[in-house]
Design a protein around this motif. Sequence first.
Motif, mmCIF file in Angstrom:
data_model
loop_
_atom_site.group_PDB
_atom_site.id
_atom_site.type_symbol
_atom_site.label_atom_id
_atom_site.label_comp_id
_atom_site.label_asym_id
_atom_site.label_seq_id
_atom_site.Cartn_x
_atom_site.Cartn_y
_atom_site.Cartn_z
ATOM 1 N N HIS A 13 36.266 9.248 56.059
ATOM 2 C CA HIS A 13 35.012 8.497 56.135
ATOM 3 C C HIS A 13 35.195 7.149 56.820
ATOM 4 O O HIS A 13 34.356 6.723 57.603
ATOM 5 C CB HIS A 13 34.446 8.300 54.730
ATOM 6 N N ALA A 32 26.401 10.131 61.850
ATOM 7 C CA ALA A 32 27.273 9.557 62.878
ATOM 8 C C ALA A 32 27.462 10.554 64.002
ATOM 9 O O ALA A 32 27.982 11.648 63.791
ATOM 10 C CB ALA A 32 28.631 9.199 62.264
ATOM 11 N N LEU A 83 33.288 5.883 60.158
ATOM 12 C CA LEU A 83 32.496 4.650 60.087
ATOM 13 C C LEU A 83 33.011 3.594 61.077
ATOM 14 O O LEU A 83 32.256 2.738 61.519
ATOM 15 C CB LEU A 83 32.571 4.113 58.653
ATOM 16 N N PRO A 131 36.662 3.106 53.113
ATOM 17 C CA PRO A 131 35.877 3.216 54.353
ATOM 18 C C PRO A 131 35.301 1.886 54.804
ATOM 19 O O PRO A 131 35.266 1.582 56.000
ATOM 20 C CB PRO A 131 34.750 4.184 53.983
ATOM 21 N N VAL A 132 34.851 1.103 53.847
ATOM 22 C CA VAL A 132 34.217 -0.160 54.214
ATOM 23 C C VAL A 132 35.267 -1.133 54.737
ATOM 24 O O VAL A 132 35.085 -1.776 55.774
ATOM 25 C CB VAL A 132 33.463 -0.735 53.001
ATOM 26 N N LEU A 148 26.733 10.303 57.232
ATOM 27 C CA LEU A 148 26.582 8.975 57.811
ATOM 28 C C LEU A 148 25.704 9.022 59.062
ATOM 29 O O LEU A 148 25.523 8.006 59.728
ATOM 30 C CB LEU A 148 27.962 8.410 58.174
#
Lengths: 353, 353
Positions: B281, B314, B285, B252-253, B312
Amino acid sequence: MTSPVGLHRVLEPGGVLPQAAWRLDTRPEIAPNEVRIRVERLNLDAASFRQLSVKHGGDGDAIRAEVLDIIATRGKMQNPVTGSGGMLIGTVEEAGRRSPLGLKAGERVATLVSLTLTPLVVTDGLAGWDGRSEQVPCAGWAILFARSVAAVLPGDLDPQLSLAVLDVCGAPALASRVVSRYVAERAVEGEARPVTVAVVGGAGKSGSLALAAARRAGAGRTVGVVPVVAEREALVAAGLADAVVLADARDPVALSTAVTSALGVPADVTVVCVDVPGCEHGAVLATADGGTVIFFSMATSFAAAALGAEGLAADVTMLVGNGYVPGHAELALGLLRGEPGVRGLFEARLAAD
Amino acid sequence: MTSPVGLHRVLEPGGVLPQAAWRLDTRPEIAPNEVRIRVERLNLDAASFRQLSVKHGGDGDAIRAEVLDIIATRGKMQNPVTGSGGMLIGTVEEAGRRSPLGLKAGERVATLVSLTLTPLVVTDGLAGWDGRSEQVPCAGWAILFARSVAAVLPGDLDPQLSLAVLDVCGAPALASRVVSRYVAERAVEGEARPVTVAVVGGAGKSGSLALAAARRAGAGRTVGVVPVVAEREALVAAGLADAVVLADARDPVALSTAVTSALGVPADVTVVCVDVPGCEHGAVLATADGGTVIFFSMATSFAAAALGAEGLAADVTMLVGNGYVPGHAELALGLLRGEPGVRGLFEARLAAD
């Protein structure tokens, strides 16, 4: 600065977000952007509790033992079968000076992010829980990240009642947003046809809130679908829907026939709030071309929804129910305060637990 | 009148739609609203073929045997692990006088509804297939219902090329619809900010079409995310995206950092077109608040998407990619004809198969 989404708490596997992690770091020392909560009560996700209950044949001791084992092993409450968690209630013990959540020590809060990503330690062996209800009295601690969501519990409501509402507050918020869009579009087009809404599982927690939210958002005709007579009577008495019908949501033909008969047309918006697998096709079939299905059940199968709509040549928008919508807590608590029918259903459900 | 959605072809369990059925009735005699196709070729869904290929270690004979067994047992091609199917190409053998599909005997067609709900019989033991490609030469027959979708194959294109495009034509159609809405909203608001689009798996079939569709729909800046250098080079050469970046979509990052760096901001619309689990995810993100994620991969987990976005905090709209959007076949074939970059990627992929 530690990660706002909690990456620093992931022990294994590396590089995933806390919700996807197998195991979290539960140490009580907080980073400057974290908050530590002294936990009072967990509220297990309905699908998770049902799975555990069925698996252990309702044996409360066995259910408690498994929940304790999950939390001890994973550092969070995430049912390995359903993938779902729940939420918790507690008191702010320490708020880091850089936490953006605006919480102060001593405030009583409910977390609005899932237990599946919340570092959690239980210190009392869940001694106060008989294993027979989703509401789990609990001593221990939990950690909130910078990008978590928590609501201070209102002083005018029973905390258990608030928790039950906040647990599902994404459903009415998203239903409201979607219905409002249809209402606005129809107004722009000078289209007098009322916006029709079906809520599958209309007598449940998320379902009753979704019905109330849809009506407030301007739905012209609403139907609540329920599986048993007792729920029909309860929902009729609550007065939250223009029509209430009995149907097995897993039977696509029965569900779509019931909805279409009650509304006179297929639904513009169908909200699925029942925690049983196999409702995807019926929901699609009950929805008008150009309509929207909001799936709020964790039992939803992505493939069944996608392939079902394609196979039915159904031009429907299908939404994954997102538990986060800005303002969701306030909207749901407002419905609880302003709609006696909602409050009655919630209080009856809590009394029965 | 027999059921437009094929209920009369469901053998077990009763009362479900054909896609959810365990076994279908494959008898060749058609009802007045059905169509029988003489099958030439199956195109297995990528996720299904990959699962079979991995399971059998690439052993073509074992893969062929399992596909034959699935079709013989279930009366349709539906991978029991992935739940997905694919589509087929063939010639109309007989069209019932009440079929609304407008097909005539002798026309060469591709079915645009999934094999997971299409009654299918194989008569040649798939003797012409080596089990090593998604494209399966096949003799036999298949049945279409009244509410099926089939496209007559265009005379100006290689049928295999048309089939490969039609197989994924829902993705560009839905991407186009969603991007158009953002473009229109921004115009109404007098907002000059360009609409940004990320396509995860941008060099693949659905991904390259989605990129081309997004640009045509008015996206101001697009990025294609790919997993390996060879795909990056191919997508850069195709010229379908303003930027092409390498990232592991399951991280995800890494994914969100790559998208945000390439676009300068998070994406307004993120389209997930990679058939690997665990991309939910990262997609959330990578998407801006108020943005939309379209999940077009059958490997998507409903729970991971729902809980991930909630966890998150979101505020993103998440769509289950519906393979049916009116006009989808024409739109995708138009992109193939009008975008040399798309055509190049498809031809290279077919040549490699």
